[in-house]
Design a protein around this motif. Structure first.
Motif, PDB file in Angstrom:
ATOM      1  N   ASN A  79      38.819 -79.856 -20.920  1.00  0.00           N
ATOM      2  CA  ASN A  79      38.917 -81.355 -20.931  1.00  0.00           C
ATOM      3  C   ASN A  79      38.427 -81.775 -19.409  1.00  0.00           C
ATOM      4  O   ASN A  79      37.845 -82.893 -19.098  1.00  0.00           O
ATOM      5  CB  ASN A  79      40.321 -81.986 -20.868  1.00  0.00           C
ATOM      6  CG  ASN A  79      40.581 -81.939 -22.504  1.00  0.00           C
ATOM      7  OD1 ASN A  79      39.857 -81.772 -23.375  1.00  0.00           O
ATOM      8  ND2 ASN A  79      42.020 -82.214 -22.567  1.00  0.00           N
ATOM      9  N   TRP A  80      38.450 -80.887 -18.358  1.00  0.00           N
ATOM     10  CA  TRP A  80      38.156 -81.299 -17.045  1.00  0.00           C
ATOM     11  C   TRP A  80      37.001 -80.325 -16.445  1.00  0.00           C
ATOM     12  O   TRP A  80      37.231 -79.566 -15.269  1.00  0.00           O
ATOM     13  CB  TRP A  80      39.523 -81.266 -16.076  1.00  0.00           C
ATOM     14  CG  TRP A  80      40.501 -82.150 -16.668  1.00  0.00           C
ATOM     15  CD1 TRP A  80      41.160 -81.706 -17.523  1.00  0.00           C
ATOM     16  CD2 TRP A  80      40.415 -83.605 -16.642  1.00  0.00           C
ATOM     17  NE1 TRP A  80      42.378 -82.786 -18.005  1.00  0.00           N
ATOM     18  CE2 TRP A  80      41.731 -83.950 -17.273  1.00  0.00           C
ATOM     19  CE3 TRP A  80      39.917 -84.399 -15.863  1.00  0.00           C
ATOM     20  CZ2 TRP A  80      42.052 -85.269 -17.401  1.00  0.00           C
ATOM     21  CZ3 TRP A  80      40.375 -85.739 -15.938  1.00  0.00           C
ATOM     22  CH2 TRP A  80      41.301 -86.406 -16.764  1.00  0.00           C
ATOM     23  N   SER A  81      36.047 -80.033 -17.175  1.00  0.00           N
ATOM     24  CA  SER A  81      35.165 -79.014 -16.816  1.00  0.00           C
ATOM     25  C   SER A  81      34.224 -79.351 -15.571  1.00  0.00           C
ATOM     26  O   SER A  81      33.857 -78.894 -14.571  1.00  0.00           O
ATOM     27  CB  SER A  81      33.964 -78.823 -17.682  1.00  0.00           C
ATOM     28  OG  SER A  81      33.177 -79.966 -18.384  1.00  0.00           O
ATOM     29  N   SER A  82      34.104 -80.717 -15.147  1.00  0.00           N
ATOM     30  CA  SER A  82      33.367 -81.339 -13.897  1.00  0.00           C
ATOM     31  C   SER A  82      34.225 -81.125 -12.847  1.00  0.00           C
ATOM     32  O   SER A  82      33.898 -80.654 -11.686  1.00  0.00           O
ATOM     33  CB  SER A  82      33.016 -82.811 -14.146  1.00  0.00           C
ATOM     34  OG  SER A  82      32.158 -83.044 -15.114  1.00  0.00           O
ATOM     35  N   TYR A  83      35.670 -81.414 -12.893  1.00  0.00           N
ATOM     36  CA  TYR A  83      36.462 -80.895 -11.803  1.00  0.00           C
ATOM     37  C   TYR A  83      36.472 -79.395 -11.591  1.00  0.00           C
ATOM     38  O   TYR A  83      36.489 -79.196 -10.431  1.00  0.00           O
ATOM     39  CB  TYR A  83      37.765 -81.445 -12.292  1.00  0.00           C
ATOM     40  CG  TYR A  83      39.020 -80.903 -11.626  1.00  0.00           C
ATOM     41  CD1 TYR A  83      39.223 -81.496 -10.205  1.00  0.00           C
ATOM     42  CD2 TYR A  83      39.616 -79.848 -12.131  1.00  0.00           C
ATOM     43  CE1 TYR A  83      40.319 -80.946  -9.516  1.00  0.00           C
ATOM     44  CE2 TYR A  83      40.779 -79.280 -11.250  1.00  0.00           C
ATOM     45  CZ  TYR A  83      41.111 -79.849 -10.268  1.00  0.00           C
ATOM     46  OH  TYR A  83      42.044 -79.106  -9.363  1.00  0.00           O
ATOM     47  N   SER A  84      36.627 -78.699 -12.609  1.00  0.00           N
ATOM     48  CA  SER A  84      36.655 -77.278 -12.500  1.00  0.00           C
ATOM     49  C   SER A  84      35.450 -76.818 -11.845  1.00  0.00           C
ATOM     50  O   SER A  84      35.338 -75.928 -11.067  1.00  0.00           O
ATOM     51  CB  SER A  84      36.763 -76.556 -13.941  1.00  0.00           C
ATOM     52  OG  SER A  84      37.959 -76.885 -14.537  1.00  0.00           O
ATOM     53  N   ARG A  85      34.127 -77.412 -12.152  1.00  0.00           N
ATOM     54  CA  ARG A  85      32.929 -76.940 -11.322  1.00  0.00           C
ATOM     55  C   ARG A  85      33.015 -77.236  -9.784  1.00  0.00           C
ATOM     56  O   ARG A  85      32.490 -76.634  -8.981  1.00  0.00           O
ATOM     57  CB  ARG A  85      31.825 -77.467 -12.022  1.00  0.00           C
ATOM     58  CG  ARG A  85      31.449 -76.691 -13.444  1.00  0.00           C
ATOM     59  CD  ARG A  85      30.115 -77.219 -13.789  1.00  0.00           C
ATOM     60  NE  ARG A  85      29.800 -78.345 -14.118  1.00  0.00           N
ATOM     61  CZ  ARG A  85      30.153 -79.070 -15.570  1.00  0.00           C
ATOM     62  NH1 ARG A  85      30.313 -78.176 -16.465  1.00  0.00           N
ATOM     63  NH2 ARG A  85      30.194 -80.156 -15.863  1.00  0.00           N
TER      64      ARG A  85
END
Length: 466
Positions: A79-85
């Motif tokens: 759900n939070w891939s932008s954050y993870s990147r």
């Protein structure tokens, strides 16, 4: 944006459910280690029975907690891939260390502790449970290191549009970690203490295994009063930290819209009107907010309106005021629950000193629902900490709206939310069933040979005296 709302609901629900088990595991491991130390030192079988009985709850709780923790990390990529990147190079490091170091220490020595009864030397077996306890505490440290970067990002540089770690020591010694870690450990000890006290109180009310459960209350009662006092002291340290690092969260937690007077009073209860940006009908304690914020009885606190103007100048147009009512009331619920815990442990120590604890039915009846007080405080404290940071997912660097996965649909998130909720419901039912069964059986369980078995990890056994 439906995706953002659903992702936040899913993260909140799974995190709160997981947070049932984490502090209980940390606290129970420590209490059991103390009980086993008493057994090795005093050589009294009742302490061994205590270790084995309360060890059942620890193992059940630990097993369920592991399952719920896996889903937590899974969410970051889903759900939070932008954050993870954006923060993966910083945020991922402490999570990896937690899994590869602390969790493996816990898992390895839990196995040795379970199967090492009457096989390992007593002192070596004792060392196993102490290493489990240390492992749970270290695990909490690395999780807080990761979370503290979200609250107060340090030790990084922006490279190619991503946050990359350039100072591991700065990440590890983040001031947020230094104030949050003691608070978390004390909260965990209090959670486990009230868990043991509440179950023991229930058994004493029922007049079941009186000597065993009377003895079981001694250690958690002492740990309980120390930990609840520690919560209050470390909580004060967090307040003085917030006024410098996250003043908007502090202002929201106090419902302060305009700059306060100097000295500033602390608001016990009030009516929060977010539309007109006013706080009315205040019940206040003079000077206390200044003391919480600065450690002395003078000093003003900046209001949300002033801070909003400052944030707009620094970060551009936007609403930087968090959900005020949620932040305000969650903080007060946490304080109220903590105050009740201090009060109950003090009363318990007095009754224990007077040697009338097991006959104080009124007090014992209070201690049964008091099992929930630390969990209420834990939940409300986490809500206050995370909601008070909004709209940021990484304070000052990335908003929560920008951290969402761009290619995950609302339908996908809703499906996983329902699926995870169903799994969590099954886990909760299984855990409650096992807890109730263990409580009903008590510390002395009849074996197939008709003897009394006090060892939950081994079959058979003889009756062991107190």
């Amino acid at each position: 944006m439906e995706e953002l709302i659903l992702a936040r609901i899913q993260f909140a629900s799974t995190t709160l459910f997981h947070f049932i088990f984490v502090p209980l595991s940390i606290g129970l491991a420590f209490i059991i280690a103390v009980m086993q130390t008493m057994y090795v030192v005093k050589k009294k079988e009742i302490y061994k029975s205590m270790v084995q009985f309360w060890g059942k709850f620890f193992l059940i709780n630990f097993a369920v907690g592991v399952v719920t923790g896996i889903i937590q990390e899974f969410q970051f990529g889903m759900n939070w891939s932008s954050y993870s990147r954006f923060v993966g190079d910083v945020f991922g490091a402490p999570l990896a260390i937690e899994a590869l170091l602390a969790f493996f220490v816990e898992s390895t020595f839990i196995g040795l502790w379970i199967f090492g009864w009457d096989k390992l030397p007593k002192k070596l077996h004792l060392a196993c449970i102490w290493l489990v306890s240390i492992g749970t505490a270290i695990s909490a440290l690395w999780i807080l290191v990761a979370n503290s970067f979200m609250q107060n990002p340090l030790g990084f540089a922006i490279q190619n549009g991503r946050a990359e770690m350039n100072d591991f020591f700065a990440v590890l010694t983040n001031p947020k970690v230094l104030v949050a870690y003691p608070h978390t450990i004390f909260a965990s000890l209090a959670t486990a203490s009230f868990f043991v006290l509440g179950i023991s109180a229930w058994k004493l009310i029922k007049k079941k295994d009186v000597e065993f459960f009377k003895k079981s209350m001694t250690i958690p009662m002492i740990i309980g009063i120390i930990s609840t006092m520690g919560i209050a002291i470390s909580g004060h340290s967090q307040a003085t930290y917030l006024i410098e690092a996250q003043p908007m969260k502090m202002a929201a937690a106090e419902g302060v819209w305009e700059d306060t007077a100097d000295p500033a009073p602390w608001t016990v209860v009030a009516n929060i009107d977010t539309e007109s940006k006013e706080t009315s009908m205040r019940l206040e304690i003079p000077y206390l907010l200044s003391f919480l914020a600065y450690g002395e009885f003078d000093g003003a606190v900046e209001g949300m309106n002033t801070l909003q103007s400052e944030y707009v100048q620094e970060f551009g147009e936007g609403n930087y005021i968090p959900p005020v009512k949620t932040t305000f009331w969650s903080f007060r619920i946490m304080v109220a629950a903590g105050g009740l815990m201090i009060f109950l442990t003090l009363i318990g120590l007095i009754k224990g000193w007077r040697r009338n604890l097991e006959t104080s039915t009124g007090y014992l009846k209070w201690m049964v629902p008091a099992i929930s007080f630390p969990f209420i405080a834990n939940f409300s404290g986490w809500i206050m900490s995370e909601m008070g940071r909004q709209p940021w997912i990484v304070n000052g660097l990335m908003t929560t709206a920008d951290g969402i996965s761009p290619n995950v649909s609302a339908g996908s998130i809703l499906f996983s939310l329902i699926a995870f909720s169903f799994i969590y419901t099954l886990l909760a039912i299984a855990m409650v069933y096992l807890f109730i069964k263990t409580i009903k059986n008590g510390p002395y369980v009849a074996s197939s040979e008709g003897n009394i078995d006090t060892d939950p990890f081994l079959k058979g056994g003889k009756r062991r005296g107190a």
